[in-house]
Design a protein around this motif. Sequence first.
Motif, PDB file in Angstrom:
ATOM      1  N   VAL A 223       0.850  -1.208   0.000  1.00 37.94           N
ATOM      2  CA  VAL A 223       0.000   0.000   0.000  1.00 37.94           C
ATOM      3  C   VAL A 223       0.877   1.246   0.000  1.00 37.94           C
ATOM      4  N   LYS A 224       0.278   2.364  -0.347  1.00 35.74           N
ATOM      5  CA  LYS A 224       0.985   3.641  -0.212  1.00 35.74           C
ATOM      6  C   LYS A 224       0.891   4.071   1.255  1.00 35.74           C
ATOM      7  N   ASN A 225       1.854   4.893   1.684  1.00 34.67           N
ATOM      8  CA  ASN A 225       1.776   5.360   3.079  1.00 34.67           C
ATOM      9  C   ASN A 225       1.683   6.881   3.200  1.00 34.67           C
TER      10      ASN A 225
ATOM     11  N   ALA B 187      -2.231   0.181  -4.380  1.00 32.93           N
ATOM     12  CA  ALA B 187      -1.381   1.347  -4.158  1.00 32.93           C
ATOM     13  C   ALA B 187      -1.433   2.321  -5.337  1.00 32.93           C
ATOM     14  N   THR B 188      -2.600   2.918  -5.542  1.00 33.45           N
ATOM     15  CA  THR B 188      -2.803   3.889  -6.633  1.00 33.45           C
ATOM     16  C   THR B 188      -2.174   3.384  -7.931  1.00 33.45           C
ATOM     17  N   PHE B 189      -2.345   2.102  -8.166  1.00 31.43           N
ATOM     18  CA  PHE B 189      -1.676   1.433  -9.294  1.00 31.43           C
ATOM     19  C   PHE B 189      -2.589   1.510 -10.518  1.00 31.43           C
ATOM     20  N   THR B 190      -2.178   2.296 -11.484  1.00 27.71           N
ATOM     21  CA  THR B 190      -2.991   2.512 -12.681  1.00 27.71           C
ATOM     22  C   THR B 190      -2.981   1.283 -13.588  1.00 27.71           C
ATOM     23  N   ILE B 191      -4.160   0.929 -14.046  1.00 30.70           N
ATOM     24  CA  ILE B 191      -4.298  -0.191 -14.979  1.00 30.70           C
ATOM     25  C   ILE B 191      -3.914   0.294 -16.380  1.00 30.70           C
TER      26      ILE B 191
ATOM     27  N   ASP C 279      11.139   8.157  -5.002  1.00 30.00           N
ATOM     28  CA  ASP C 279       9.939   8.369  -4.190  1.00 30.00           C
ATOM     29  C   ASP C 279       9.497   9.830  -4.254  1.00 30.00           C
ATOM     30  N   TYR C 280       8.288  10.060  -3.779  1.00 29.26           N
ATOM     31  CA  TYR C 280       7.691  11.397  -3.907  1.00 29.26           C
ATOM     32  C   TYR C 280       8.275  12.449  -2.960  1.00 29.26           C
ATOM     33  N   PRO C 281       8.600  12.104  -1.718  1.00 32.42           N
ATOM     34  CA  PRO C 281       9.218  13.132  -0.858  1.00 32.42           C
ATOM     35  C   PRO C 281      10.480  13.717  -1.505  1.00 32.42           C
TER      36      PRO C 281
ATOM     37  N   GLY D  91       9.003   4.229 -12.677  1.00 29.55           N
ATOM     38  CA  GLY D  91       7.964   3.190 -12.665  1.00 29.55           C
ATOM     39  C   GLY D  91       6.557   3.742 -12.712  1.00 29.55           C
ATOM     40  N   SER D  92       6.395   5.033 -12.982  1.00 29.69           N
ATOM     41  CA  SER D  92       5.050   5.614 -13.012  1.00 29.69           C
ATOM     42  C   SER D  92       4.625   5.928 -14.446  1.00 29.69           C
ATOM     43  N   THR D  93       3.329   6.190 -14.595  1.00 33.95           N
ATOM     44  CA  THR D  93       2.762   6.549 -15.896  1.00 33.95           C
ATOM     45  C   THR D  93       2.933   8.045 -16.183  1.00 33.95           C
ATOM     46  N   SER D  94       3.434   8.814 -15.208  1.00 34.98           N
ATOM     47  CA  SER D  94       3.329  10.278 -15.241  1.00 34.98           C
ATOM     48  C   SER D  94       3.970  10.945 -16.455  1.00 34.98           C
TER      49      SER D  94
ATOM     50  N   THR E 166       6.344   1.892  -3.158  1.00 37.42           N
ATOM     51  CA  THR E 166       6.381   3.062  -4.045  1.00 37.42           C
ATOM     52  C   THR E 166       6.091   2.579  -5.465  1.00 37.42           C
ATOM     53  N   ALA E 167       5.973   3.538  -6.379  1.00 35.54           N
ATOM     54  CA  ALA E 167       5.769   3.157  -7.783  1.00 35.54           C
ATOM     55  C   ALA E 167       6.961   2.337  -8.267  1.00 35.54           C
ATOM     56  N   ALA E 168       8.122   2.609  -7.679  1.00 31.27           N
ATOM     57  CA  ALA E 168       9.334   1.909  -8.123  1.00 31.27           C
ATOM     58  C   ALA E 168       9.467   0.514  -7.517  1.00 31.27           C
ATOM     59  N   THR E 169       8.862   0.285  -6.337  1.00 33.90           N
ATOM     60  CA  THR E 169       9.091  -1.013  -5.665  1.00 33.90           C
ATOM     61  C   THR E 169       7.906  -1.979  -5.740  1.00 33.90           C
ATOM     62  N   ARG E 170       6.709  -1.472  -6.028  1.00 29.65           N
ATOM     63  CA  ARG E 170       5.528  -2.334  -5.855  1.00 29.65           C
ATOM     64  C   ARG E 170       5.538  -3.590  -6.726  1.00 29.65           C
ATOM     65  N   THR E 171       6.045  -3.484  -7.969  1.00 29.39           N
ATOM     66  CA  THR E 171       5.981  -4.667  -8.832  1.00 29.39           C
ATOM     67  C   THR E 171       7.051  -5.693  -8.475  1.00 29.39           C
TER      68      THR E 171
ATOM     69  N   VAL F  12       2.370  13.961 -11.232  1.00 30.87           N
ATOM     70  CA  VAL F  12       1.834  12.632 -10.892  1.00 30.87           C
ATOM     71  C   VAL F  12       0.326  12.761 -10.689  1.00 30.87           C
ATOM     72  N   ASP F  13      -0.324  11.686 -10.303  1.00 32.38           N
ATOM     73  CA  ASP F  13      -1.767  11.717 -10.054  1.00 32.38           C
ATOM     74  C   ASP F  13      -2.086  12.757  -8.975  1.00 32.38           C
ATOM     75  N   LYS F  14      -3.248  13.395  -9.147  1.00 30.71           N
ATOM     76  CA  LYS F  14      -3.627  14.455  -8.218  1.00 30.71           C
ATOM     77  C   LYS F  14      -3.744  13.951  -6.779  1.00 30.71           C
ATOM     78  N   SER F  15      -4.221  12.732  -6.618  1.00 27.88           N
ATOM     79  CA  SER F  15      -4.367  12.180  -5.262  1.00 27.88           C
ATOM     80  C   SER F  15      -3.019  12.133  -4.552  1.00 27.88           C
ATOM     81  N   ILE F  16      -1.985  11.827  -5.299  1.00 32.34           N
ATOM     82  CA  ILE F  16      -0.644  11.711  -4.707  1.00 32.34           C
ATOM     83  C   ILE F  16      -0.052  13.094  -4.449  1.00 32.34           C
ATOM     84  N   LEU F  17      -0.327  14.028  -5.349  1.00 35.08           N
ATOM     85  CA  LEU F  17       0.229  15.384  -5.210  1.00 35.08           C
ATOM     86  C   LEU F  17      -0.316  16.113  -3.987  1.00 35.08           C
TER      87      LEU F  17
ATOM     88  N   GLU G 238      -0.138  -2.231 -21.091  1.00 32.89           N
ATOM     89  CA  GLU G 238       1.233  -2.734 -20.963  1.00 32.89           C
ATOM     90  C   GLU G 238       1.402  -3.505 -19.640  1.00 32.89           C
ATOM     91  N   ARG G 239       0.899  -2.944 -18.562  1.00 35.55           N
ATOM     92  CA  ARG G 239       1.021  -3.606 -17.261  1.00 35.55           C
ATOM     93  C   ARG G 239       0.198  -4.888 -17.212  1.00 35.55           C
ATOM     94  N   LYS G 240      -0.926  -4.879 -17.929  1.00 30.54           N
ATOM     95  CA  LYS G 240      -1.787  -6.075 -17.918  1.00 30.54           C
ATOM     96  C   LYS G 240      -1.086  -7.282 -18.531  1.00 30.54           C
TER      97      LYS G 240
HETATM   98  N1  GLU Z   1      -0.847   5.903 -10.565  1.00 37.05           N
HETATM   99  C1  GLU Z   1       0.314   6.154 -11.371  1.00 37.05           C
HETATM  100  C2  GLU Z   1       0.944   4.864 -11.803  1.00 37.05           C
HETATM  101  O1  GLU Z   1       0.473   3.819 -11.476  1.00 37.05           O
HETATM  102  C3  GLU Z   1       1.274   7.067 -10.646  1.00 37.05           C
HETATM  103  C4  GLU Z   1       2.342   6.423  -9.855  1.00 37.05           C
HETATM  104  C5  GLU Z   1       1.962   5.961  -8.478  1.00 37.05           C
HETATM  105  O2  GLU Z   1       0.929   5.344  -8.295  1.00 37.05           O
HETATM  106  O3  GLU Z   1       2.755   6.200  -7.562  1.00 37.05           O
HETATM  107  O4  GLU Z   1       1.914   4.902 -12.498  1.00 37.05           O
END
Ligand code: GLU
Length: 313
Positions: free
Chosen positions: A81-83, A141-145, A233-235, A190-193, A123-128, A251-256, A148-150
Motif C-alpha cells: 500500500v501507499k503510506n 497502491a494507486t496502481f494505474t491499470i 519516491d515522492y518526498p 515506474g510511473s505513468t506520469s 512506491t511506484a518503483a518497488t511495488r511490482t 503525478v496523479d492528483k491524489s498523490i500530489l 502494458e502492465r496487464k
Molecule cells: N498511478 C500512477 C501509476 O500507477 C502514478 C504512480 C503511483 O501510483 O505512484 O503509475
Amino acid sequence: MRKKLVSTIMAGLMGVMLAACGSAEAKEPASTAEASTEAAPASAEATGATEATSESDGAESEGVSEDVQAIIDRGVLRVGVKNAVIGFGYEDPLTGEYSGLEIELAKALAAKLGVDVEFTAVTAATRTELLDSGDIDCVLATFTITDERKESWDFTTPYYTDYVSVLVEDSKGITTLEKLVDATVGVSSGSTSAKSLVSAMIEAGVISGDGFDPETFDPATWTEGIKFQQYDDYPTISTALSAGEVDAFCVDKSILAIYKTEGRSYIDAEFSPQEYGIATKKASGLSAVTEELVTALLADGTIDSLIKENGLE
Ligand code: GLU
C-alpha cells in the motif's frame, strides 16, 4: 524487524465491517521494508466467501487455489500500500495507523479470506518487484491499470479513477501546459506520469510530439519540449521542487495533494485518467478473489461509500 499488533475486529456483514474497521495498528516507520499487521475478521462467513462458495452466489465453486490456500495457511494477507496518499493509503506518523480507501479494501480482502492483513509501504518503483518476488500478495497502491502492465500482472475492475496533474512553486509562474514547455519535471520511476504529460502536451498542441511513440517512450531520453528527472519516491521529488532542481512535479492528483503546501499550486490542467485496480500475480487464484471482491463492493455501493468517507469525491 517487524512489530505486530493484532487486534480483534467484530465480524459481521461486509458493509458493516468496512464501516466499522477501526482496529489498533502497529506503529511503523514509513519504509518499504517494514510492515504492520492487523487482524481482519476471521469469521466463517468471510472464509466461506472463498472456501465454501457454494453457499453464496455460486460464482466460485471449485475450491481454493494453491496460492490462496497458502495465504490462508499463513494466516496473513500481505498487501503493498501507499503510506503518504491521504484518502487512499496513509500511515499516521504518530500512531502508525493506516487509513484510506485502499486500506479498507485490503481489510475487506483479508476478511474474505479469513486472515489478518499486513501492510507493506510500497512506491511506484518497488511495488511490482515486491509482488513478483512474493514479498507481497497484491498491490493496492494507486496502481494505474494499463494495457502494458496487464501483460505482466492481473488487475481487477477499477475501483477509482484519478487524473494526472502538475504541481509547481508559485514563484516559477508556470500556470499552464503551455508555460511548462522546456521545463524539467520530476516524476517517479515506474510511473505513468511522464508519458501522460507528454501525451497531454501533444494533445494541447504545445509541443510537436515528433518522435513520440507510446510503446517505446522513455522519460530518461525524452527531450522534445520537456525533460524529466526520475526519482525513487515522492518526498524526494518534493524536496527537488523546493530546491529548484526541477521546475514541476507531475503525478496523479491524489498523490500530489500532500505536497501542495503553502506557495505551491497545480497548473491549470488535469489529464490522462488513471484507473486504479488491485494487482496480483498473473493467472493466480488471488486474481479471481480480488476481482470478485471489487465487483461485489462496487455493486453493493460499498466502494461508493468508502470514496465518500475518505473525501475522494
Ligand atoms: N498511478 C500512477 C501509476 O500507477 C502514478 C504512480 C503511483 O501510483 O505512484 O503509475
